[in-house]
Design a protein around this motif. Structure first.
Motif, PDB file in Angstrom:
ATOM      1  N   ARG A  68     -10.395  -8.036  17.714  1.00  0.00           N
ATOM      2  CA  ARG A  68      -9.358  -9.035  17.472  1.00  0.00           C
ATOM      3  C   ARG A  68      -8.290  -8.486  16.520  1.00  0.00           C
ATOM      4  N   LYS A  69      -8.741  -7.778  15.506  1.00  0.00           N
ATOM      5  CA  LYS A  69      -7.817  -7.205  14.530  1.00  0.00           C
ATOM      6  C   LYS A  69      -6.904  -6.179  15.180  1.00  0.00           C
ATOM      7  N   GLN A  70      -7.487  -5.326  16.034  1.00  0.00           N
ATOM      8  CA  GLN A  70      -6.675  -4.326  16.730  1.00  0.00           C
ATOM      9  C   GLN A  70      -5.700  -4.988  17.691  1.00  0.00           C
ATOM     10  N   ALA A  71      -6.121  -6.053  18.339  1.00  0.00           N
ATOM     11  CA  ALA A  71      -5.232  -6.754  19.263  1.00  0.00           C
ATOM     12  C   ALA A  71      -4.039  -7.349  18.516  1.00  0.00           C
ATOM     13  N   ARG A  72      -4.281  -7.864  17.300  1.00  0.00           N
ATOM     14  CA  ARG A  72      -3.183  -8.403  16.494  1.00  0.00           C
ATOM     15  C   ARG A  72      -2.202  -7.316  16.085  1.00  0.00           C
ATOM     16  N   ARG A  73      -2.720  -6.135  15.768  1.00  0.00           N
ATOM     17  CA  ARG A  73      -1.852  -5.039  15.314  1.00  0.00           C
ATOM     18  C   ARG A  73      -1.289  -4.235  16.474  1.00  0.00           C
ATOM     19  N   GLY A  74      -1.589  -4.597  17.685  1.00  0.00           N
ATOM     20  CA  GLY A  74      -1.066  -3.872  18.832  1.00  0.00           C
ATOM     21  C   GLY A  74      -1.929  -2.687  19.201  1.00  0.00           C
ATOM     22  N   GLY A  75      -3.119  -2.603  18.753  1.00  0.00           N
ATOM     23  CA  GLY A  75      -4.027  -1.529  19.135  1.00  0.00           C
ATOM     24  C   GLY A  75      -3.884  -0.275  18.298  1.00  0.00           C
ATOM     25  N   LEU A  76      -2.895  -0.199  17.424  1.00  0.00           N
ATOM     26  CA  LEU A  76      -2.708   0.993  16.608  1.00  0.00           C
ATOM     27  C   LEU A  76      -3.494   0.877  15.316  1.00  0.00           C
ATOM     28  N   ARG A  77      -4.086   1.929  14.933  1.00  0.00           N
ATOM     29  CA  ARG A  77      -4.759   1.957  13.639  1.00  0.00           C
ATOM     30  C   ARG A  77      -4.727   3.369  13.108  1.00  0.00           C
ATOM     31  N   SER A  78      -4.613   3.472  11.831  1.00  0.00           N
ATOM     32  CA  SER A  78      -4.613   4.777  11.195  1.00  0.00           C
ATOM     33  C   SER A  78      -6.041   5.091  10.792  1.00  0.00           C
ATOM     34  N   GLY A  79      -6.529   6.176  11.308  1.00  0.00           N
ATOM     35  CA  GLY A  79      -7.905   6.543  11.021  1.00  0.00           C
ATOM     36  C   GLY A  79      -7.970   8.004  10.640  1.00  0.00           C
ATOM     37  N   ALA A  80      -8.942   8.687  11.200  1.00  0.00           N
ATOM     38  CA  ALA A  80      -9.135  10.089  10.872  1.00  0.00           C
ATOM     39  C   ALA A  80      -8.015  10.959  11.425  1.00  0.00           C
ATOM     40  N   ARG A  81      -7.413  10.509  12.512  1.00  0.00           N
ATOM     41  CA  ARG A  81      -6.334  11.290  13.115  1.00  0.00           C
ATOM     42  C   ARG A  81      -4.977  10.682  12.739  1.00  0.00           C
ATOM     43  N   SER A  82      -3.973  11.515  12.640  1.00  0.00           N
ATOM     44  CA  SER A  82      -2.660  11.030  12.216  1.00  0.00           C
ATOM     45  C   SER A  82      -1.941  10.357  13.375  1.00  0.00           C
ATOM     46  N   ASP A  83      -1.117   9.396  13.042  1.00  0.00           N
ATOM     47  CA  ASP A  83      -0.243   8.764  14.023  1.00  0.00           C
ATOM     48  C   ASP A  83       1.129   8.573  13.372  1.00  0.00           C
ATOM     49  N   GLY A  84       2.025   7.870  14.044  1.00  0.00           N
ATOM     50  CA  GLY A  84       3.393   7.738  13.566  1.00  0.00           C
ATOM     51  C   GLY A  84       3.560   6.935  12.297  1.00  0.00           C
ATOM     52  N   ARG A  85       2.515   6.207  11.875  1.00  0.00           N
ATOM     53  CA  ARG A  85       2.634   5.369  10.692  1.00  0.00           C
ATOM     54  C   ARG A  85       2.177   6.058   9.427  1.00  0.00           C
ATOM     55  N   ASP A  86       1.591   7.217   9.552  1.00  0.00           N
ATOM     56  CA  ASP A  86       1.077   7.912   8.377  1.00  0.00           C
ATOM     57  C   ASP A  86       2.229   8.454   7.536  1.00  0.00           C
ATOM     58  N   PRO A  87       2.069   8.522   6.226  1.00  0.00           N
ATOM     59  CA  PRO A  87       3.130   9.058   5.371  1.00  0.00           C
ATOM     60  C   PRO A  87       3.327  10.548   5.622  1.00  0.00           C
ATOM     61  N   LEU A  88       4.574  10.987   5.466  1.00  0.00           N
ATOM     62  CA  LEU A  88       4.939  12.389   5.658  1.00  0.00           C
ATOM     63  C   LEU A  88       5.436  12.965   4.349  1.00  0.00           C
ATOM     64  N   PRO A  89       5.322  14.282   4.169  1.00  0.00           N
ATOM     65  CA  PRO A  89       5.995  14.904   3.035  1.00  0.00           C
ATOM     66  C   PRO A  89       7.512  14.702   3.165  1.00  0.00           C
ATOM     67  N   LEU A  90       8.212  14.707   2.059  1.00  0.00           N
ATOM     68  CA  LEU A  90       9.641  14.410   2.056  1.00  0.00           C
ATOM     69  C   LEU A  90      10.421  15.362   2.959  1.00  0.00           C
ATOM     70  N   GLY A  91      10.125  16.650   2.882  1.00  0.00           N
ATOM     71  CA  GLY A  91      10.848  17.626   3.708  1.00  0.00           C
ATOM     72  C   GLY A  91      10.647  17.369   5.189  1.00  0.00           C
ATOM     73  N   ALA A  92       9.423  17.061   5.590  1.00  0.00           N
ATOM     74  CA  ALA A  92       9.147  16.790   6.999  1.00  0.00           C
ATOM     75  C   ALA A  92       9.832  15.503   7.449  1.00  0.00           C
ATOM     76  N   ALA A  93       9.867  14.489   6.587  1.00  0.00           N
ATOM     77  CA  ALA A  93      10.534  13.238   6.933  1.00  0.00           C
ATOM     78  C   ALA A  93      12.036  13.449   7.098  1.00  0.00           C
ATOM     79  N   ILE A  94      12.638  14.247   6.226  1.00  0.00           N
ATOM     80  CA  ILE A  94      14.071  14.517   6.333  1.00  0.00           C
ATOM     81  C   ILE A  94      14.366  15.337   7.585  1.00  0.00           C
ATOM     82  N   ASN A  95      13.549  16.338   7.870  1.00  0.00           N
ATOM     83  CA  ASN A  95      13.749  17.134   9.090  1.00  0.00           C
ATOM     84  C   ASN A  95      13.634  16.264  10.337  1.00  0.00           C
ATOM     85  N   ARG A  96      12.673  15.343  10.353  1.00  0.00           N
ATOM     86  CA  ARG A  96      12.515  14.453  11.499  1.00  0.00           C
ATOM     87  C   ARG A  96      13.731  13.555  11.643  1.00  0.00           C
TER      88      ARG A  96
END
Length: 159
Positions: A23-51
């Motif tokens: 139910r929790k995953q359905a509310r969040r749209g199925g995305l969750r931050s776990g052991a593997r990185s996804d688009g919501r994880d924080p990035l180092p400043l240099g990588a964020a600026i390059n992106r």
């Protein structure tokens, strides 16, 4: 018998926990931050600026801005003391440089093809097509020895 009840209670708790997690995953749209990185994880400043630079298409302006910061290393100390980059027109790919004397403006005009080649080697082929060199501006032209405050010159008395 107590052992069987404990096993059954644990199984029911697991089922309730799994259902709550679904139910929790359905509310969040199925995305969750776990052991593997996804688009919501924080990035180092240099990588964020390059992106951000890549997503917005700012590669050329950012590279040219870097050139303006490294101007003394690119042209040399003597030239950098007397000539400084003013602005870069991205559409026409023209770099405008201001010089503090006409002699240095002439010198830089003679060096312009070599500078264009060096800049394109640094930034990528075709980034800079032309360097426009401007010399110092002349003094303000004043007519006559005496001037009235607020006057615009000899034409202001003729209506």
């Amino acid at each position: 018998m107590a052992r069987q009840a404990l096993v059954a209670a644990r199984a029911q708790a697991r089922e309730r926990g799994a259902a709550a997690q679904q139910r929790k995953q359905a509310r969040r749209g199925g995305l969750r931050s776990g052991a593997r990185s996804d688009g919501r994880d924080p990035l180092p400043l240099g990588a964020a600026i390059n992106r951000l630079i890549t997503e917005r298409g700012w590669e050329t302006p950012a590279a040219v801005g870097g050139v303006m910061g490294r101007w003394p290393q690119i042209v040399g100390g003597d030239v950098a003391q007397h000539c400084e980059p003013d602005h870069f027109d991205e559409e026409s790919r023209v770099l405008t440089v201001n010089c503090d004397s006409t002699a240095w403006a002439t010198q830089l005009r003679l060096l312009a093809p070599q500078l264009v080649a060096r800049l394109n080697h640094d930034l990528g082929h075709g980034t800079v097509k032309l360097i426009t060199v401007r010399g110092p501006g002349g003094p303000v032209r004043r007519y006559g020895g005496l001037r009235a405050p607020g006057s615009t010159g000899p034409g202001d008395t003729y209506g």
